[in-house]
Motif scaffolding. Structure first.
Motif, PDB file in Angstrom:
ATOM      1  N   UNK A  80      39.265  73.392  33.202  1.00 51.17           N
ATOM      2  CA  UNK A  80      39.293  71.486  32.619  1.00 51.17           C
ATOM      3  C   UNK A  80      39.919  71.351  31.688  1.00 51.17           C
ATOM      4  N   UNK A  81      40.859  70.858  31.174  1.00 51.21           N
ATOM      5  CA  UNK A  81      42.361  69.890  30.077  1.00 51.21           C
ATOM      6  C   UNK A  81      41.914  68.691  29.470  1.00 51.21           C
ATOM      7  N   UNK A  82      42.732  68.501  28.274  1.00 47.65           N
ATOM      8  CA  UNK A  82      43.311  67.265  28.030  1.00 47.65           C
ATOM      9  C   UNK A  82      44.373  67.308  28.651  1.00 47.65           C
ATOM     10  N   UNK A  83      44.642  66.338  29.864  1.00 44.62           N
ATOM     11  CA  UNK A  83      46.043  65.461  30.602  1.00 44.62           C
ATOM     12  C   UNK A  83      46.512  65.729  29.786  1.00 44.62           C
ATOM     13  N   UNK A  84      46.753  64.639  28.379  1.00 41.89           N
ATOM     14  CA  UNK A  84      47.410  63.878  27.654  1.00 41.89           C
ATOM     15  C   UNK A  84      48.613  65.209  26.707  1.00 41.89           C
ATOM     16  N   UNK A 111      39.270  68.214  34.343  1.00 43.46           N
ATOM     17  CA  UNK A 111      39.659  67.216  32.751  1.00 43.46           C
ATOM     18  C   UNK A 111      37.590  66.856  32.906  1.00 43.46           C
ATOM     19  N   UNK A 112      37.313  66.897  30.976  1.00 45.22           N
ATOM     20  CA  UNK A 112      36.029  66.688  30.428  1.00 45.22           C
ATOM     21  C   UNK A 112      36.578  65.634  29.671  1.00 45.22           C
ATOM     22  N   UNK A 113      35.309  64.411  28.963  1.00 49.85           N
ATOM     23  CA  UNK A 113      34.900  63.485  27.887  1.00 49.85           C
ATOM     24  C   UNK A 113      35.174  64.860  26.635  1.00 49.85           C
ATOM     25  N   UNK A 114      34.508  66.089  26.627  1.00 53.91           N
ATOM     26  CA  UNK A 114      34.859  66.658  25.545  1.00 53.91           C
ATOM     27  C   UNK A 114      35.962  67.685  25.193  1.00 53.91           C
ATOM     28  N   UNK A 115      36.576  67.139  26.196  1.00 50.44           N
ATOM     29  CA  UNK A 115      37.804  68.237  26.179  1.00 50.44           C
ATOM     30  C   UNK A 115      38.859  67.398  26.157  1.00 50.44           C
ATOM     31  N   UNK A 116      39.556  67.903  24.092  1.00 47.02           N
ATOM     32  CA  UNK A 116      40.231  66.655  23.725  1.00 47.02           C
ATOM     33  C   UNK A 116      41.194  67.769  22.952  1.00 47.02           C
ATOM     34  N   UNK A 117      42.564  68.202  23.334  1.00 45.42           N
ATOM     35  CA  UNK A 117      43.717  68.185  22.447  1.00 45.42           C
ATOM     36  C   UNK A 117      44.275  69.354  22.880  1.00 45.42           C
ATOM     37  N   UNK A 118      45.733  70.118  22.826  1.00 46.41           N
ATOM     38  CA  UNK A 118      46.340  70.968  23.362  1.00 46.41           C
ATOM     39  C   UNK A 118      46.029  72.449  23.519  1.00 46.41           C
ATOM     40  N   UNK A 119      45.105  72.699  22.669  1.00 43.83           N
ATOM     41  CA  UNK A 119      44.286  74.139  22.323  1.00 43.83           C
ATOM     42  C   UNK A 119      43.040  73.977  22.778  1.00 43.83           C
ATOM     43  N   UNK A 120      42.268  73.552  24.186  1.00 44.85           N
ATOM     44  CA  UNK A 120      41.643  73.328  24.267  1.00 44.85           C
ATOM     45  C   UNK A 120      41.209  72.932  25.797  1.00 44.85           C
ATOM     46  N   UNK A 121      40.153  73.835  26.145  1.00 40.66           N
ATOM     47  CA  UNK A 121      39.871  74.300  28.139  1.00 40.66           C
ATOM     48  C   UNK A 121      38.184  74.526  28.179  1.00 40.66           C
ATOM     49  N   UNK A 122      37.848  74.205  29.001  1.00 43.29           N
ATOM     50  CA  UNK A 122      36.069  74.365  29.823  1.00 43.29           C
ATOM     51  C   UNK A 122      36.630  75.133  31.094  1.00 43.29           C
ATOM     52  N   UNK A 123      36.264  76.999  31.108  1.00 46.18           N
ATOM     53  CA  UNK A 123      36.710  77.445  32.112  1.00 46.18           C
ATOM     54  C   UNK A 123      35.284  77.236  33.009  1.00 46.18           C
ATOM     55  N   UNK A 124      35.711  76.774  34.951  1.00 47.84           N
ATOM     56  CA  UNK A 124      34.605  76.374  35.252  1.00 47.84           C
ATOM     57  C   UNK A 124      34.849  77.920  35.946  1.00 47.84           C
ATOM     58  N   UNK A 125      32.393  78.505  35.755  1.00 44.56           N
ATOM     59  CA  UNK A 125      32.456  79.791  36.454  1.00 44.56           C
ATOM     60  C   UNK A 125      31.442  79.730  37.482  1.00 44.56           C
ATOM     61  N   UNK A 126      31.492  78.998  38.348  1.00 39.56           N
ATOM     62  CA  UNK A 126      31.013  78.686  40.044  1.00 39.56           C
ATOM     63  C   UNK A 126      29.687  77.815  39.606  1.00 39.56           C
ATOM     64  N   UNK A 127      29.066  78.359  40.663  1.00 37.40           N
ATOM     65  CA  UNK A 127      27.882  77.039  40.416  1.00 37.40           C
ATOM     66  C   UNK A 127      26.524  78.483  40.840  1.00 37.40           C
TER      67      UNK A 127
END
Length: 336
Positions: free
Chosen positions: A254-258, A285-301
Motif C-alpha cells: 500500500x502506498x500514497x497514490x499522490x 492504499x491506506x489512511x495512514x500511508x502518507x508521503x513518497x517514502x511510506x509503504x505498508x507491506x501485505x503479509x498474507x492471511x
C-alpha cells in the motif's frame, strides 16, 4: 542521475533517476514473482504508456522477467526529505455468525446512507454508544471479539469464519470521515508503554486485560470503517486492494497514490530485523500511508501473517519503477 523538483505540492519533492545497479540486491530477486503480481493489475491501467508495457508483459516468459523490467522502466527515487518508513498489514480471520448469539454479539456493519451523505459523520464513540445502527439490517455478520473487530477495521478487509465452516469475505465499504488516530501512540502518551514496546499484539493483550478502559481506549480512534461483502472470490485469493484486485503476500504494498502510481512496480529496501530487498507492486492504499517514502507491506492471511505484520516498523528506501518515457518526460517538463 537527475534531480527533478515537483511544483505545486507545498513541499519540495525530488525525483532522482537511478540505475538498476544502484538497487541493492536487484540481481538476486525473483523477478518472475514480481512480474506475476504486476500482471494482476496492469490490465486496469489506463494511460497509454502503461497499457503498452502491460501488453508486452503479458507475453513475457518467467526467465525474461528481469530483462523486461530493465528494458521498459527506469528506477526513480521520490523523496520529500522525510525518512522512509515500512509497516505491515494482513488479512485477519475472525470467528463469526450470521445471527446474533450470546457469543457472537459484535456487529460488522455495512455503510448506512446517512454516512454516505455526510462526511464527517458520527465518531466511533458516538456510533457505538448511541446505538444509531441497531436493528436496521445493516449487519453483515456478528463476531465474538471487539478487539479483533477493531483491528479488522484498521486492516480494511478480512475473512469471517462461520460455525458451519463457510466463510464471508469482507472488504472496505466506506468510513465515517474522521481521521485515524493511533491507539498505540495514545498508550505511549499515557505512559503505559515506551515507543519500542508497542505492537498490535501488545495493544490486543492490554485491552483484553483491561476490558473497560481498554474499549474506551479503542474509542480514542474516531475513525470507523464499514464493510461490503466480497463475492466470487476463491479461497486462495488474497483480499482486494484499492485496485479491486487480489493482493499477493510479500509482493503487494500500500502506498500514497499522490506520489506513487497505483499499479507501478516498486523496489523496496527494508532494513531492520528481517531485511527485505525485493520488487513489489503498488496495489493498495491506506489512511495512514502518507508521503513518497511510506509503504505498508501485505503479509498474507491469518494469525502468523498478523504477528509478522504487527511487529514491522522499519526504515529503508523505496524506489518506483516508471516507464522510461514517463521518467524522462518529468525532467523535460521541469526544465520548461
Amino acid at each position: 542521475m537527475a534531480t527533478l523538483p515537483t511544483r505545486g505540492t507545498g513541499e519540495t519533492i525530488t525525483h532522482r533517476i537511478l540505475d538498476f545497479d544502484d538497487l541493492d540486491g536487484w540481481a538476486q530477486d525473483d523477478h518472475a514473482a514480481a512480474l506475476t503480481t504486476f500482471l494482476v493489475t496492469c490490465p486496469d491501467l489506463k494511460d497509454p504508456d502503461w497499457q503498452a508495457i502491460c501488453a508486452v508483459a503479458q507475453h513475457q516468459k518467467p526467465e525474461a522477467a528481469r530483462t523486461f523490467f530493465e528494458l521498459f522502466f527506469r528506477p526513480v527515487l521520490i523523496s520529500d526529505g522525510s525518512e522512509c518508513l515500512f509497516t505491515g498489514y494482513f488479512e485477519p480471520e475472525l470467528e463469526g455468525s450470521r445471527t446474533r448469539t450470546a457469543r457472537f454479539r459484535y456487529p460488522v456493519y455495512r455503510m448506512p446512507p446517512e454516512a454516505q451523505a455526510r462526511s464527517p459523520w458520527l465518531t466511533r464513540r458516538e456510533i457505538e454508544e448511541s446505538g444509531v445502527l441497531d436493528g436496521r439490517g445493516l449487519e453483515i455478520a456478528w463476531v465474538d471479539d471487539p478487539v479483533e473487530l477493531f483491528f479488522l477495521q484498521i486492516q480494511g478487509s478480512g475473512r469471517i469464519r462461520l460455525q458451519d465452516g463457510s466463510t464471508i469475505r469482507v472488504g472496505y465499504g466506506g468510513a465515517n470521515g474522521h481521521p485515524y488516530r493511533s491507539v498505540g501512540v495514545e498508550l505511549i502518551r499515557r505512559g503505559i508503554y515506551k515507543a519500542h514496546q508497542v505492537s498490535a499484539q501488545v495493544i490486543r493483550n492490554w485491552v483484553r486485560r483491561n476490558p473497560d478502559i481498554g474499549l474506551d481506549l479503542l474509542r480514542h480512534n474516531p475513525s470507523y470503517v464499514f464493510f461490503r461483502v466480497l463475492r466470487a472470490m476463491r479461497e486462495a485469493d488474497g483480499p482486494r486492494g484499492a485496485m479491486n484486485r487480489s493482493l499477493t503476500p510479500l509482493r503487494s504494498i500500500a502506498v500514497d497514490p499522490a506520489f506513487v502510481p497505483l499499479g507501478a512496480p516498486v523496489w523496496i529496501e527494508k532494513e531492520g530485523h528481517g531485511k527485505m530487498h525485493r520488487l513489489m507492486v503498488a496495489q493498495d492504499t491506506g489512511s495512514a500511508i502518507k508521503g513518497p517514502q511510506r509503504a505498508d507491506i501485505f503479509f498474507g492471511t491469518g494469525d502468523a501473517a498478523g504477528q509478522a505484520a504487527g511487529q514491522l516498523r522499519d526504515p529503508g528506501r523505496m524506489v518506483v519503477l516508471l516507464p522510461i518515457q514517463r521518467a524522462y518526460a518529468m525532467a523535460a517538463e521541469d526544465r520548461q
